[in-house]
Structures are given as C-alpha cells and as structure tokens.
Design a protein around this motif. Structure first.
Motif, PDB file in Angstrom:
ATOM      1  N   PHE A 192       0.835  -1.199   0.000  1.00  0.00           N
ATOM      2  CA  PHE A 192       0.000   0.000   0.000  1.00  0.00           C
ATOM      3  C   PHE A 192       0.874   1.256   0.000  1.00  0.00           C
ATOM      4  O   PHE A 192       0.578   2.225  -0.718  1.00  0.00           O
ATOM      5  CB  PHE A 192      -0.929   0.001   1.222  1.00  0.00           C
ATOM      6  N   VAL A 193       1.932   1.256   0.798  1.00  0.00           N
ATOM      7  CA  VAL A 193       2.842   2.415   0.841  1.00  0.00           C
ATOM      8  C   VAL A 193       3.494   2.624  -0.525  1.00  0.00           C
ATOM      9  O   VAL A 193       3.690   3.769  -0.959  1.00  0.00           O
ATOM     10  CB  VAL A 193       3.893   2.227   1.953  1.00  0.00           C
ATOM     11  N   ASP A 194       3.825   1.539  -1.220  1.00  0.00           N
ATOM     12  CA  ASP A 194       4.368   1.672  -2.578  1.00  0.00           C
ATOM     13  C   ASP A 194       3.375   2.413  -3.475  1.00  0.00           C
ATOM     14  O   ASP A 194       3.768   3.255  -4.297  1.00  0.00           O
ATOM     15  CB  ASP A 194       4.672   0.294  -3.171  1.00  0.00           C
ATOM     16  N   ARG A 195       2.097   2.106  -3.311  1.00  0.00           N
ATOM     17  CA  ARG A 195       1.080   2.782  -4.118  1.00  0.00           C
ATOM     18  C   ARG A 195       0.952   4.243  -3.715  1.00  0.00           C
ATOM     19  O   ARG A 195       0.692   5.112  -4.567  1.00  0.00           O
ATOM     20  CB  ARG A 195      -0.263   2.063  -3.970  1.00  0.00           C
ATOM     21  N   MET A 196       1.111   4.525  -2.428  1.00  0.00           N
ATOM     22  CA  MET A 196       1.089   5.924  -1.960  1.00  0.00           C
ATOM     23  C   MET A 196       2.194   6.722  -2.647  1.00  0.00           C
ATOM     24  O   MET A 196       1.961   7.843  -3.129  1.00  0.00           O
ATOM     25  CB  MET A 196       1.270   5.982  -0.440  1.00  0.00           C
ATOM     26  N   ASN A 197       3.380   6.164  -2.698  1.00  0.00           N
ATOM     27  CA  ASN A 197       4.500   6.870  -3.313  1.00  0.00           C
ATOM     28  C   ASN A 197       4.346   6.987  -4.828  1.00  0.00           C
ATOM     29  O   ASN A 197       4.738   8.000  -5.426  1.00  0.00           O
ATOM     30  CB  ASN A 197       5.810   6.181  -2.953  1.00  0.00           C
ATOM     31  N   ALA A 198       3.765   5.970  -5.440  1.00  0.00           N
ATOM     32  CA  ALA A 198       3.505   6.042  -6.880  1.00  0.00           C
ATOM     33  C   ALA A 198       2.488   7.140  -7.180  1.00  0.00           C
ATOM     34  O   ALA A 198       2.634   7.895  -8.157  1.00  0.00           O
ATOM     35  CB  ALA A 198       3.005   4.698  -7.393  1.00  0.00           C
ATOM     36  N   LYS A 199       1.466   7.245  -6.342  1.00  0.00           N
ATOM     37  CA  LYS A 199       0.457   8.291  -6.525  1.00  0.00           C
ATOM     38  C   LYS A 199       1.070   9.668  -6.304  1.00  0.00           C
ATOM     39  O   LYS A 199       0.775  10.616  -7.044  1.00  0.00           O
ATOM     40  CB  LYS A 199      -0.701   8.067  -5.548  1.00  0.00           C
ATOM     41  N   ALA A 200       1.919   9.785  -5.303  1.00  0.00           N
ATOM     42  CA  ALA A 200       2.582  11.066  -5.036  1.00  0.00           C
ATOM     43  C   ALA A 200       3.408  11.493  -6.244  1.00  0.00           C
ATOM     44  O   ALA A 200       3.401  12.666  -6.654  1.00  0.00           O
ATOM     45  CB  ALA A 200       3.461  10.958  -3.795  1.00  0.00           C
ATOM     46  N   ALA A 201       4.122  10.550  -6.834  1.00  0.00           N
ATOM     47  CA  ALA A 201       4.923  10.863  -8.018  1.00  0.00           C
ATOM     48  C   ALA A 201       4.039  11.293  -9.181  1.00  0.00           C
ATOM     49  O   ALA A 201       4.359  12.235  -9.920  1.00  0.00           O
ATOM     50  CB  ALA A 201       5.767   9.654  -8.406  1.00  0.00           C
ATOM     51  N   ALA A 202       2.902  10.617  -9.349  1.00  0.00           N
ATOM     52  CA  ALA A 202       1.981  10.957 -10.435  1.00  0.00           C
ATOM     53  C   ALA A 202       1.406  12.354 -10.268  1.00  0.00           C
ATOM     54  O   ALA A 202       1.101  13.031 -11.257  1.00  0.00           O
ATOM     55  CB  ALA A 202       0.859   9.923 -10.511  1.00  0.00           C
ATOM     56  N   LEU A 203       1.255  12.796  -9.020  1.00  0.00           N
ATOM     57  CA  LEU A 203       0.707  14.131  -8.741  1.00  0.00           C
ATOM     58  C   LEU A 203       1.784  15.210  -8.746  1.00  0.00           C
ATOM     59  O   LEU A 203       1.482  16.382  -8.530  1.00  0.00           O
ATOM     60  CB  LEU A 203      -0.016  14.123  -7.392  1.00  0.00           C
ATOM     61  N   GLY A 204       3.032  14.808  -8.959  1.00  0.00           N
ATOM     62  CA  GLY A 204       4.102  15.788  -8.981  1.00  0.00           C
ATOM     63  C   GLY A 204       4.576  16.224  -7.611  1.00  0.00           C
ATOM     64  O   GLY A 204       5.168  17.299  -7.461  1.00  0.00           O
ATOM     65  N   MET A 205       4.360  15.385  -6.606  1.00  0.00           N
ATOM     66  CA  MET A 205       4.769  15.707  -5.237  1.00  0.00           C
ATOM     67  C   MET A 205       6.239  15.339  -5.053  1.00  0.00           C
ATOM     68  O   MET A 205       6.582  14.333  -4.440  1.00  0.00           O
ATOM     69  CB  MET A 205       3.859  14.967  -4.242  1.00  0.00           C
ATOM     70  N   GLN A 206       7.118  16.183  -5.561  1.00  0.00           N
ATOM     71  CA  GLN A 206       8.533  15.846  -5.650  1.00  0.00           C
ATOM     72  C   GLN A 206       9.247  15.847  -4.302  1.00  0.00           C
ATOM     73  O   GLN A 206      10.305  15.230  -4.168  1.00  0.00           O
ATOM     74  CB  GLN A 206       9.226  16.828  -6.610  1.00  0.00           C
ATOM     75  N   GLY A 207       8.684  16.513  -3.319  1.00  0.00           N
ATOM     76  CA  GLY A 207       9.324  16.565  -2.010  1.00  0.00           C
ATOM     77  C   GLY A 207       8.762  15.578  -1.014  1.00  0.00           C
ATOM     78  O   GLY A 207       9.026  15.693   0.190  1.00  0.00           O
ATOM     79  N   THR A 208       8.001  14.613  -1.497  1.00  0.00           N
ATOM     80  CA  THR A 208       7.268  13.708  -0.610  1.00  0.00           C
ATOM     81  C   THR A 208       7.756  12.266  -0.745  1.00  0.00           C
ATOM     82  O   THR A 208       7.990  11.773  -1.851  1.00  0.00           O
ATOM     83  CB  THR A 208       5.759  13.760  -0.917  1.00  0.00           C
ATOM     84  N   HIS A 209       7.877  11.602   0.403  1.00  0.00           N
ATOM     85  CA  HIS A 209       8.084  10.151   0.419  1.00  0.00           C
ATOM     86  C   HIS A 209       7.382   9.601   1.655  1.00  0.00           C
ATOM     87  O   HIS A 209       7.566  10.096   2.760  1.00  0.00           O
ATOM     88  CB  HIS A 209       9.558   9.769   0.465  1.00  0.00           C
ATOM     89  N   PHE A 210       6.536   8.597   1.431  1.00  0.00           N
ATOM     90  CA  PHE A 210       5.779   7.992   2.520  1.00  0.00           C
ATOM     91  C   PHE A 210       6.444   6.698   2.970  1.00  0.00           C
ATOM     92  O   PHE A 210       6.976   5.938   2.160  1.00  0.00           O
ATOM     93  CB  PHE A 210       4.346   7.693   2.076  1.00  0.00           C
ATOM     94  N   ALA A 211       6.396   6.451   4.281  1.00  0.00           N
ATOM     95  CA  ALA A 211       6.911   5.198   4.843  1.00  0.00           C
ATOM     96  C   ALA A 211       5.817   4.404   5.533  1.00  0.00           C
ATOM     97  O   ALA A 211       6.030   3.244   5.909  1.00  0.00           O
ATOM     98  CB  ALA A 211       8.043   5.490   5.835  1.00  0.00           C
ATOM     99  N   ASN A 212       4.643   4.999   5.721  1.00  0.00           N
ATOM    100  CA  ASN A 212       3.521   4.327   6.372  1.00  0.00           C
ATOM    101  C   ASN A 212       2.229   5.034   5.998  1.00  0.00           C
ATOM    102  O   ASN A 212       2.262   6.150   5.452  1.00  0.00           O
ATOM    103  CB  ASN A 212       3.715   4.300   7.901  1.00  0.00           C
ATOM    104  N   PRO A 213       1.068   4.429   6.283  1.00  0.00           N
ATOM    105  CA  PRO A 213      -0.206   5.041   5.895  1.00  0.00           C
ATOM    106  C   PRO A 213      -0.834   5.930   6.958  1.00  0.00           C
ATOM    107  O   PRO A 213      -1.911   6.486   6.734  1.00  0.00           O
ATOM    108  CB  PRO A 213      -1.091   3.813   5.632  1.00  0.00           C
ATOM    109  N   HIS A 214      -0.202   6.039   8.141  1.00  0.00           N
ATOM    110  CA  HIS A 214      -0.826   6.795   9.231  1.00  0.00           C
ATOM    111  C   HIS A 214      -0.116   8.089   9.583  1.00  0.00           C
ATOM    112  O   HIS A 214      -0.719   8.996  10.157  1.00  0.00           O
ATOM    113  CB  HIS A 214      -0.942   5.917  10.489  1.00  0.00           C
ATOM    114  N   GLY A 215       1.179   8.197   9.311  1.00  0.00           N
ATOM    115  CA  GLY A 215       1.886   9.443   9.556  1.00  0.00           C
ATOM    116  C   GLY A 215       2.731   9.490  10.798  1.00  0.00           C
ATOM    117  O   GLY A 215       3.300  10.550  11.119  1.00  0.00           O
ATOM    118  N   LEU A 216       2.841   8.383  11.534  1.00  0.00           N
ATOM    119  CA  LEU A 216       3.736   8.375  12.685  1.00  0.00           C
ATOM    120  C   LEU A 216       5.173   8.610  12.208  1.00  0.00           C
ATOM    121  O   LEU A 216       5.547   8.239  11.098  1.00  0.00           O
ATOM    122  CB  LEU A 216       3.623   7.038  13.428  1.00  0.00           C
TER     123      LEU A 216
END
Length: 355
Positions: A192-216
C-alpha cells in the motif's frame, strides 16, 4: 421684534442640531483588531504573498503595497493586517493555494521537507476511495491492533466495514484504522505504501516520500507544504472524500465476538475545529506528532472560490489558518469576511501521536 424671534428660533435649532452635527464631524471609530489573531513573532522565513485582488503563481512583486491595519468588515484593499509582517507567522512552513487554479497566494518555506504527521491520511483515504470497495468487511490484524497513537482501540479479529474505517481515518485520525484499511486494500502495508509513493509521483509531489499510511514519525517519511496542498486539491475533487472531510460527526459499527455476532457502535467527531466556526470551512485534515508539531491542511469555500491552507509545525494553526484563508478570499475578491476561528487553546492539545 421679528428679528428677536428669528434669533430665538435660530438658537433653538442650533441646540437641537448640535448632537447631529457633532456626530457628522467625528471620524468613524476605528474597528477593534481581534487580539486572538495577533500573530507571534518568528524569524528566518522566506515568504511569498500577493497584493489584494491579484493571484499569481510566479515571483511576487518586490515591493508589495503596504497593508493598512483594519478590523473585521474591511475591504479587499485593506484587509490583511494580520499579515502586515509575514515574518510573524509562527508556522515553520505554510502555503495558501487556490484550489481551482493551483495558484499560490502565499508561501513560506513551501518546499521544505518536514514530517507531515496525520495529514498523511489524505493520501491514505484517497487511495482507499480509488482502489477499495467501501462495503468490504475488514478483519483487523494483530499488527493493526498494536499500532500506537490515536486510534479506535481495535482488537485483532474484529471486523469493520472499510467505509467505517475511512470515517475513522478522516475524522478521528485513527492510526489502527489506517493500517487495517491499508493492509486490506494493498494486501500488505508495504504494498500500500508503494502505491502511496507512486500516486505522489503521479501528482508531482517531488518533495514527498511515505513510509507508512498513518503518519507516525519515520526518518523516511516526509512531505512539503506545497505537496500537501497539491494532494488536498486533488483529493477534494473526489465527491466522497469532500463530503467526509466536511462532516463533523459519524457513527461506526464494529463487529466483535466469535464470527462477528456482537455489534459495537461508536460515535466519533472530527478534529477540525474550523468546521462550524469559520465561514465556508469544508475540510481537510489535522496532524500531530512530537517531531512534526501541530499540522493542518484546511479548506474553505465561498461562492465559486475554494482555498487550501497548509501549516506545518504551527502552535497557532487554527488562528493562522483562519487568517490565511480570510486574506486569500479578500485578495481574490471573496467579499464577506467571517473571522471566527477557535483560539486553539486547551481544545487543541494533542491526544496522541498521529492525531
């Protein structure tokens, strides 16, 4: 005799009209500036802002027109007293975006990477809506039940509809619900986190990298104020997401016991203090961890204008979000002003990491 009577009449009229003339002669009483919107001092910022009535996406004018102090009820030309000194904004990073055009109306360190806390859950919710089936019953795993911070108190083996988990993610900011939903939709947290990062890349969120789905907090988990505004702008186009983030209360059902035969109902309320208190507020998501500080992605709509304000690590997030949104509406000709933000005092104390 006639002249004497005439003078008497003139004197009498003068006495009667004196209070009126005095009132006309006085200048209007200046509106009282709201003390709860006085911004604290801060240093080391890099600020962008627009002149009232002018939106822009590029470099702002080098010498913006001075902003005259005014109180509630000012005009688009003179509103903005709270930003007369942009250096005073207490947020470490901030962005004000026009949701329709993507124009940046105000920015402070917009591309600085910071821990986003539970504003992460905007992406989590968006993927659930795009890839999940809301009527699915999700079985809570041991891993989801054990996650720390804010949660529903879910236990291993309980069953909850994905729709109810989504309500818990967006209103209560429940970490256990976020992980359970992510495992169900993605097959595992990691996928799921891989999909989060793929979506971020698709949206042009160049400064973002997710490691979990909750934000801790995690060393590899970060975003920027600009990226979060971009994400919120996209998510708010989803009607279900937009409806849920502007809802203040919801009721959940948790199935417990053997084969899920025992029904437990739970009422939850949103953490968003702007809803119902700031004119036009309609979302989006709060966040807090020890590393991230108090974070907020907020949206408001007036007429055909919708604005998104992002504030990261801001001890006065509610007041400053209201100030930024108010400034933006005035700058774009948004008409009426409705300052009424909460003071962000005891009610804003975080109740657990990830909130």
């Amino acid at each position: 005799m006639r002249r004497g009577k005439r003078w008497i009449v003139l004197v009498a009229l003068g006495i009667l009209l004196a209070p009126v003339m005095s009132a006309w002669a006085k200048s209007p009483r200046p509106a009282r500036i709201r003390e709860d919107l006085t911004l604290p001092s801060a240093t080391g910022s890099s600020v962008r802002r627009i002149q009232p009535g002018r939106a822009q996406t590029d470099r702002p004018p080098d010498a913006p027109a001075p902003i005259r102090q005014t109180g509630r009820g000012g005009t688009a030309a003179d509103l903005g007293w709270f930003l007369a000194d942009p250096e005073a904004l207490s947020a470490a990073s901030a962005v004000l975006m026009d949701a329709d055009t993507g124009a940046i109306l105000f920015a402070r360190h917009p591309m600085e990477q910071r821990s986003p806390a539970s504003t992460t859950k905007i992406m989590t919710a968006l993927l659930i809506l795009e890839e999940g089936r809301l009527d699915d019953k999700v079985v809570i795993s041991e891993r989801a039940a054990a996650v720390g911070g804010t949660g529903l108190g879910l236990r291993r083996g309980q069953r909850v509809m994905l729709r109810d988990l989504l309500w818990a993610i967006l209103l209560k900011s429940a970490n256990d619900a976020a992980l359970a939903a992510a495992e169900h939709v993605g097959g595992s947290e990691e996928r799921f986190v891989d999909r989060m990062n793929a979506k971020a890349a698709a949206l042009g969120m160049q400064g973002t990298h997710f490691a979990n789905p909750h934000g801790l907090d995690d060393p590899d988990h970060h975003s920027t104020a600009y990226d979060l505004a971009t994400l919120a702008r996209h998510a708010l186009r989803n009607p279900t997401f937009a409806h849920m983030v502007q809802t203040r209360e919801a009721s959940l059902t948790i199935l417990t016991g053997r084969n899920g035969r025992v029904v437990k109902r739970m009422a939850i309320r949103t953490h968003n203090q702007l809803l119902g208190q700031f004119f036009g507020a309609d979302g989006v998501k709060t966040g807090y961890t020890a590393l991230a500080g108090r974070c907020l992605v907020a949206s408001a709509t007036r007429g055909d204008r919708q604005l998104i304000a992002v504030l990261l690590n801001d001890t006065r997030r509610w007041v400053e979000a209201a100030a930024l949104l108010e400034y933006g509406f005035a700058a774009l000709g948004g008409g009426t002003f409705g300052l009424g933000a909460p003071d962000g005092s005891s009610a804003d104390m975080p109740k657990g990491e990830g909130g």
